[in-house]
Design a protein around this motif. Sequence first.
Motif, mmCIF file in Angstrom:
data_model
loop_
_atom_site.group_PDB
_atom_site.id
_atom_site.type_symbol
_atom_site.label_atom_id
_atom_site.label_comp_id
_atom_site.label_asym_id
_atom_site.label_seq_id
_atom_site.Cartn_x
_atom_site.Cartn_y
_atom_site.Cartn_z
ATOM 1 N N ALA A 113 33.011 -31.014 81.546
ATOM 2 C CA ALA A 113 31.638 -30.940 81.234
ATOM 3 C C ALA A 113 30.909 -30.578 82.522
ATOM 4 N N PRO A 114 30.005 -29.842 82.345
ATOM 5 C CA PRO A 114 29.059 -29.820 83.352
ATOM 6 C C PRO A 114 28.369 -31.076 84.064
ATOM 7 N N VAL A 157 21.383 -23.351 86.548
ATOM 8 C CA VAL A 157 21.820 -24.690 85.968
ATOM 9 C C VAL A 157 23.132 -24.726 85.609
ATOM 10 N N PRO A 158 23.782 -25.968 85.810
ATOM 11 C CA PRO A 158 25.335 -25.898 85.423
ATOM 12 C C PRO A 158 25.513 -25.993 83.862
ATOM 13 N N ARG A 159 26.371 -25.041 83.361
ATOM 14 C CA ARG A 159 26.462 -24.795 81.937
ATOM 15 C C ARG A 159 27.829 -25.176 81.623
ATOM 16 N N TYR A 160 27.952 -25.527 79.983
ATOM 17 C CA TYR A 160 29.167 -25.366 79.513
ATOM 18 C C TYR A 160 29.981 -24.109 79.501
ATOM 19 N N SER A 161 31.079 -24.246 79.287
ATOM 20 C CA SER A 161 31.777 -22.894 79.403
ATOM 21 C C SER A 161 31.657 -22.107 78.120
ATOM 22 N N THR A 162 31.661 -20.640 78.069
ATOM 23 C CA THR A 162 31.349 -19.967 76.874
ATOM 24 C C THR A 162 32.138 -20.416 75.653
ATOM 25 N N PRO A 163 33.723 -20.717 75.739
ATOM 26 C CA PRO A 163 34.005 -21.155 74.461
ATOM 27 C C PRO A 163 33.708 -22.608 74.003
ATOM 28 N N ALA A 164 33.443 -23.503 74.761
ATOM 29 C CA ALA A 164 32.814 -24.695 74.445
ATOM 30 C C ALA A 164 31.403 -24.510 73.834
ATOM 31 N N ILE A 165 30.392 -23.320 74.230
ATOM 32 C CA ILE A 165 29.201 -23.246 73.705
ATOM 33 C C ILE A 165 29.418 -22.604 72.109
ATOM 34 N N VAL A 166 30.183 -21.621 72.113
ATOM 35 C CA VAL A 166 30.555 -21.126 70.864
ATOM 36 C C VAL A 166 31.102 -22.188 69.832
#
Length: 178
Positions: A71-72, A4-13
């Motif tokens: 963004a993904p 699944v295309p995901r947001y980057s870890t910094p974006a998620i946090v």
Amino acid sequence: MTAVPRYSTPAIVLHWLVALLIFVAFPLGLYMADLPLSPTKLKLVSYHKWIGVTVAMLAALRLVWRLTHEAPPLPAAITGWERRLSAVTHGLLYVLILVIPVSGWLMSSAKGVQTVWFGVLPLPDLIGKDKALGEQLGELHEALNYTMLALVVLHVAGALKHHFIERQPFLQRMSLRG
């Protein structure tokens, strides 16, 4: 199984940290607004301001991150009107996440109550003391918050609809667990 295309870890946090702070600040603001003036109310107002300033700083960082990192892609099954609604909703949420804390800071300035971040760092008043303007800014701050609440409900409902009803991997896009 396709990844699944995901947001980057910094974006998620940053997303979840800002969301958590807003989920604390909003009910705190509702609760404290009707309290009579007391040391407890002043303490809660300070906490609310601290959260607001922190949200503004994290939102600015999040916006910079978002502008410099794509963004993904949305799943292909998302229709054109859903893509437009998503873009408008996300854009308005970004604006409100930045504007709401500033409106609170302006309100405090107009009411003559300086904002002191974490009780240590005094922030400059943005405008001069003006009681009538402070009241108007208070109403604006409240209206902006209710607007954001409506958009958050729409945002969450859309994500849940796509995830649970249409079985699209929306929740995984913003999850730290891949």
